[in-house]
Design an enzyme around this catalytic site. Structure first.
Site, PDB file in Angstrom:
ATOM      1  N   ASN A   1      -5.120   7.323  -5.965  1.00  0.00           N
ATOM      2  CA  ASN A   1      -5.959   8.465  -5.570  1.00  0.00           C
ATOM      3  C   ASN A   1      -5.363   9.872  -5.733  1.00  0.00           C
ATOM      4  O   ASN A   1      -4.707  10.518  -5.010  1.00  0.00           O
ATOM      5  CB  ASN A   1      -6.534   8.486  -4.111  1.00  0.00           C
ATOM      6  CG  ASN A   1      -5.074   8.400  -2.829  1.00  0.00           C
ATOM      7  OD1 ASN A   1      -4.150   7.988  -3.428  1.00  0.00           O
ATOM      8  ND2 ASN A   1      -5.067   9.143  -2.053  1.00  0.00           N
TER       9      ASN A   1
ATOM     10  N   HIS B   1       1.455   5.404  -1.510  1.00  0.00           N
ATOM     11  CA  HIS B   1       1.262   6.512  -2.660  1.00  0.00           C
ATOM     12  C   HIS B   1       2.427   7.059  -3.030  1.00  0.00           C
ATOM     13  O   HIS B   1       3.250   7.557  -2.341  1.00  0.00           O
ATOM     14  CB  HIS B   1       0.538   7.646  -1.591  1.00  0.00           C
ATOM     15  CG  HIS B   1      -0.713   7.073  -1.043  1.00  0.00           C
ATOM     16  ND1 HIS B   1      -1.960   7.093  -1.464  1.00  0.00           N
ATOM     17  CD2 HIS B   1      -0.917   6.405   0.216  1.00  0.00           C
ATOM     18  CE1 HIS B   1      -3.221   6.564  -0.760  1.00  0.00           C
ATOM     19  NE2 HIS B   1      -2.213   6.110   0.247  1.00  0.00           N
TER      20      HIS B   1
ATOM     21  N   HIS C   1       3.153  14.518   1.744  1.00  0.00           N
ATOM     22  CA  HIS C   1       2.565  15.800   1.699  1.00  0.00           C
ATOM     23  C   HIS C   1       3.770  16.855   1.663  1.00  0.00           C
ATOM     24  O   HIS C   1       4.351  16.477   2.596  1.00  0.00           O
ATOM     25  CB  HIS C   1       1.390  16.145   2.359  1.00  0.00           C
ATOM     26  CG  HIS C   1      -0.039  15.232   2.201  1.00  0.00           C
ATOM     27  ND1 HIS C   1      -0.739  15.334   1.264  1.00  0.00           N
ATOM     28  CD2 HIS C   1      -0.209  14.231   3.067  1.00  0.00           C
ATOM     29  CE1 HIS C   1      -1.709  14.631   1.531  1.00  0.00           C
ATOM     30  NE2 HIS C   1      -1.534  13.629   2.550  1.00  0.00           N
TER      31      HIS C   1
ATOM     32  N   ASP D   1       1.543   2.611   3.641  1.00  0.00           N
ATOM     33  CA  ASP D   1       0.652   3.603   3.506  1.00  0.00           C
ATOM     34  C   ASP D   1       1.480   4.934   3.547  1.00  0.00           C
ATOM     35  O   ASP D   1       1.016   5.992   3.935  1.00  0.00           O
ATOM     36  CB  ASP D   1      -0.464   3.718   4.632  1.00  0.00           C
ATOM     37  CG  ASP D   1      -1.512   4.519   4.249  1.00  0.00           C
ATOM     38  OD1 ASP D   1      -1.667   5.046   3.148  1.00  0.00           O
ATOM     39  OD2 ASP D   1      -2.422   4.796   4.909  1.00  0.00           O
TER      40      ASP D   1
ATOM     41  N   HIS E   1     -10.538   1.044   1.710  1.00  0.00           N
ATOM     42  CA  HIS E   1     -10.255   1.995   2.952  1.00  0.00           C
ATOM     43  C   HIS E   1     -11.460   1.937   3.835  1.00  0.00           C
ATOM     44  O   HIS E   1     -12.487   2.594   3.399  1.00  0.00           O
ATOM     45  CB  HIS E   1     -10.039   3.380   2.573  1.00  0.00           C
ATOM     46  CG  HIS E   1      -9.713   4.338   3.250  1.00  0.00           C
ATOM     47  ND1 HIS E   1      -8.577   5.002   3.449  1.00  0.00           N
ATOM     48  CD2 HIS E   1     -10.458   4.667   4.605  1.00  0.00           C
ATOM     49  CE1 HIS E   1      -8.418   5.529   4.709  1.00  0.00           C
ATOM     50  NE2 HIS E   1      -9.540   5.730   5.318  1.00  0.00           N
TER      51      HIS E   1
ATOM     52  N   HIS F   1      -4.760  -1.146   5.685  1.00  0.00           N
ATOM     53  CA  HIS F   1      -4.055  -0.219   7.003  1.00  0.00           C
ATOM     54  C   HIS F   1      -4.942  -0.336   8.295  1.00  0.00           C
ATOM     55  O   HIS F   1      -5.555   0.633   8.631  1.00  0.00           O
ATOM     56  CB  HIS F   1      -4.063   1.091   6.627  1.00  0.00           C
ATOM     57  CG  HIS F   1      -4.889   1.825   5.712  1.00  0.00           C
ATOM     58  ND1 HIS F   1      -6.006   1.972   6.079  1.00  0.00           N
ATOM     59  CD2 HIS F   1      -4.844   2.641   4.657  1.00  0.00           C
ATOM     60  CE1 HIS F   1      -6.879   2.666   5.090  1.00  0.00           C
ATOM     61  NE2 HIS F   1      -5.655   3.047   4.385  1.00  0.00           N
TER      62      HIS F   1
ATOM     63  N   HIS G   1       0.890  -1.228   0.059  1.00  0.00           N
ATOM     64  CA  HIS G   1       0.142  -0.036   0.121  1.00  0.00           C
ATOM     65  C   HIS G   1       1.090   1.272   0.029  1.00  0.00           C
ATOM     66  O   HIS G   1       1.485   1.696   0.957  1.00  0.00           O
ATOM     67  CB  HIS G   1      -0.961  -0.052   1.069  1.00  0.00           C
ATOM     68  CG  HIS G   1      -1.798   1.330   1.401  1.00  0.00           C
ATOM     69  ND1 HIS G   1      -3.209   0.844   1.524  1.00  0.00           N
ATOM     70  CD2 HIS G   1      -1.912   2.527   1.211  1.00  0.00           C
ATOM     71  CE1 HIS G   1      -3.784   2.015   1.411  1.00  0.00           C
ATOM     72  NE2 HIS G   1      -2.909   2.979   1.348  1.00  0.00           N
TER      73      HIS G   1
ATOM     74  N   LYS H   1      -8.994  -0.277  -5.933  1.00  0.00           N
ATOM     75  CA  LYS H   1      -9.086   0.311  -4.571  1.00  0.00           C
ATOM     76  C   LYS H   1     -10.403   1.101  -4.236  1.00  0.00           C
ATOM     77  O   LYS H   1     -10.751   2.166  -5.184  1.00  0.00           O
ATOM     78  CB  LYS H   1      -8.106   1.177  -4.561  1.00  0.00           C
ATOM     79  CG  LYS H   1      -7.890   1.935  -2.964  1.00  0.00           C
ATOM     80  CD  LYS H   1      -7.596   1.350  -1.946  1.00  0.00           C
ATOM     81  CE  LYS H   1      -7.712   1.921  -0.429  1.00  0.00           C
ATOM     82  NZ  LYS H   1      -6.571   2.799  -0.460  1.00  0.00           N
TER      83      LYS H   1
HETATM   84  C1  NCD Z   1      -3.667   8.984   2.276  1.00  0.00           C
HETATM   85  C2  NCD Z   1      -3.040   9.983   1.167  1.00  0.00           C
HETATM   86  O1  NCD Z   1      -2.577  11.063   1.773  1.00  0.00           O
HETATM   87  O2  NCD Z   1      -3.193   9.746   0.017  1.00  0.00           O
HETATM   88  N1  NCD Z   1      -3.596   9.564   3.524  1.00  0.00           N
HETATM   89  C3  NCD Z   1      -3.322   8.871   4.646  1.00  0.00           C
HETATM   90  O3  NCD Z   1      -3.718   9.454   5.597  1.00  0.00           O
HETATM   91  N2  NCD Z   1      -3.385   7.742   4.706  1.00  0.00           N
HETATM   92  C4  NCD Z   1      -4.735   8.374   1.738  1.00  0.00           C
HETATM   93  C5  NCD Z   1      -5.116   7.058   2.559  1.00  0.00           C
HETATM   94  O4  NCD Z   1      -4.820   6.128   2.254  1.00  0.00           O
HETATM   95  O5  NCD Z   1      -6.013   7.271   3.205  1.00  0.00           O
HETATM   96 ZN    ZN Z   2      -3.378   5.089   1.740  1.00  0.00          ZN
END
Ligand code: NCD
Ligand code: ZN
Length: 329
Positions: free
Chosen positions: A40, A14, A241, A237, A131, A165, A12, A94
């Site tokens: 996403n 991002h 940011h 996960d 999720h 998660h 998992h 997803k």
């Molecule tokens: C994830 C994201 O920033 O894309 N954020 C998070 O808090 N885990 C999205 C997600 O997996 O919920």
């Molecule tokens: Zn995530």
């Protein structure tokens, strides 16, 4: 002391896009054999064209590292023809409840309207990654969503459902009820509770969805993972940011753990005296549950301390400024 292990699978992850993708992808690609890539994006990955464009951007960002991006689609009502075209190019689809986390506005609003797509996915053996949070009180969301997991697992007994998660003792217990249900657990949920996020000065780096829960919940996750639970896979996960979106009013949810994940996992299993169960959590369970054969790749770690940088190009990682006892050689 050194150990050599099969390179982890991060089930998992991002990776974002553009400059952020180019910044963060190498952290995963250098140590992992592959990762399940979350869809996403601002414009979610929900078509053949977007999937292929994104996959090639990821491969370019991974430079020369041997790394398999296992692609996912963003859940929507897909037609049979679309899924037939896509199924060999994805590891799963997803599902986000609408608005529940970062960039999930286009998620599912009506859970009664998804049966047709789930039925196609079951027929075509496409896993469903979820999720799993309701829109109730924040600490109850995962437990409340178990009702939905149960309905889907009962209605589609041969659909592989992955509870992404998980953070609660209830979700761990739920896993044993259905053969077709697996789960991922993050590194940070093995380490922190809500106290670390808001118990003292508020820590935006540790704010994520689902939020970290109680000491009892964390203990249940740790017992399952360190005890070698066969249906639980590592999914970081890792969700970067930029600092200006974390250190501000309206802090974005997401913990960026990719730069430290492998070393901290080894440290945790070592501290618990259960290094023998690490390969199952970071690789073997995922191969078995998903039926995948990742690229052959091994990594060696030595017990050499290093200090995590405070900043990685404008993004702050989990464990920033702290010392980790293991390094990848
Ligand atoms: C994830 C994201 O920033 O894309 N954020 C998070 O808090 N885990 C999205 C997600 O997996 O919920
Ligand atoms: Zn995530």
């Amino acid at each position: 002391m050194t150990i050599t292990i099969d390179a982890p699978l991060d089930m998992h992850l991002h990776l974002r896009e553009g400059d952020m993708l180019r910044l963060v992808a190498p952290f995963s690609a250098r140590h992992c054999a592959g990762a399940v890539i979350m869809p996403n994006l601002v414009d979610p990955i929900d078509s053949f064209e977007k999937l292929f464009r994104y996959r090639s951007e990821i491969l370019a960002a991974c430079q020369d590292h041997c790394f398999e991006p296992y692609m996912t689609l963003f859940f929507r009502a897909y037609r049979r023809k679309e899924l037939e075209l896509l199924k060999d190019h994805i590891i799963g689809i997803k599902l986000y409840p609408a608005g529940i986390t970062t960039q999930s506005e286009n998620g599912v609003k009506d859970f009664d309207a998804i049966e047709e797509t789930l039925s196609l996915m079951q027929q075509m053996k496409i896993p469903l990654l979820v999720h799993g949070e309701s829109n109730g009180f924040v600490l109850d969301r995962e437990r409340e969503f178990l009702v939905t997991y149960r309905e889907i697992a009962e209605s589609f007994p041969s659909l592989h459902i992955i509870m992404e998660h998980i953070t609660t003792a209830d979700a761990v217990a739920f896993l044993d009820e259905f053969e077709n249900v697996s789960a991922t657990i993050t590194l940070h949920h093995l380490m922190i509770t809500l106290d670390n996020v808001i118990g003292d000065l508020m820590q935006p780096d540790l704010f994520c969805k689902p939020v970290a829960k109680t000491p009892r919940d964390r203990e249940a996750l740790r017992q399952a993972v360190f005890g070698g639970h066969k249906k639980i896979m590592f999914g970081s996960d890792s969700a970067p940011h930029p600092r200006h979106k974390k250190e501000c009013i309206g802090c974005a949810a997401g913990v960026f753990s990719a730069p430290v994940a492998v070393e901290l996992l080894v440290q945790l299993f070592d501290e618990e005296g259960c290094l023998e169960n690490l390969p199952d959590f970071i690789s073997a369970n995922a191969r078995q549950r998903y039926g995948i054969t990742p690229p052959q790749k091994q990594i060696t770690l030595s017990r050499t301390p290093w200090q995590v940088p405070d900043d990685h190009g404008g993004v702050r990682s989990f464990y920033a400024g702290k010392t980790i006892n293991w390094s990848v050689v």
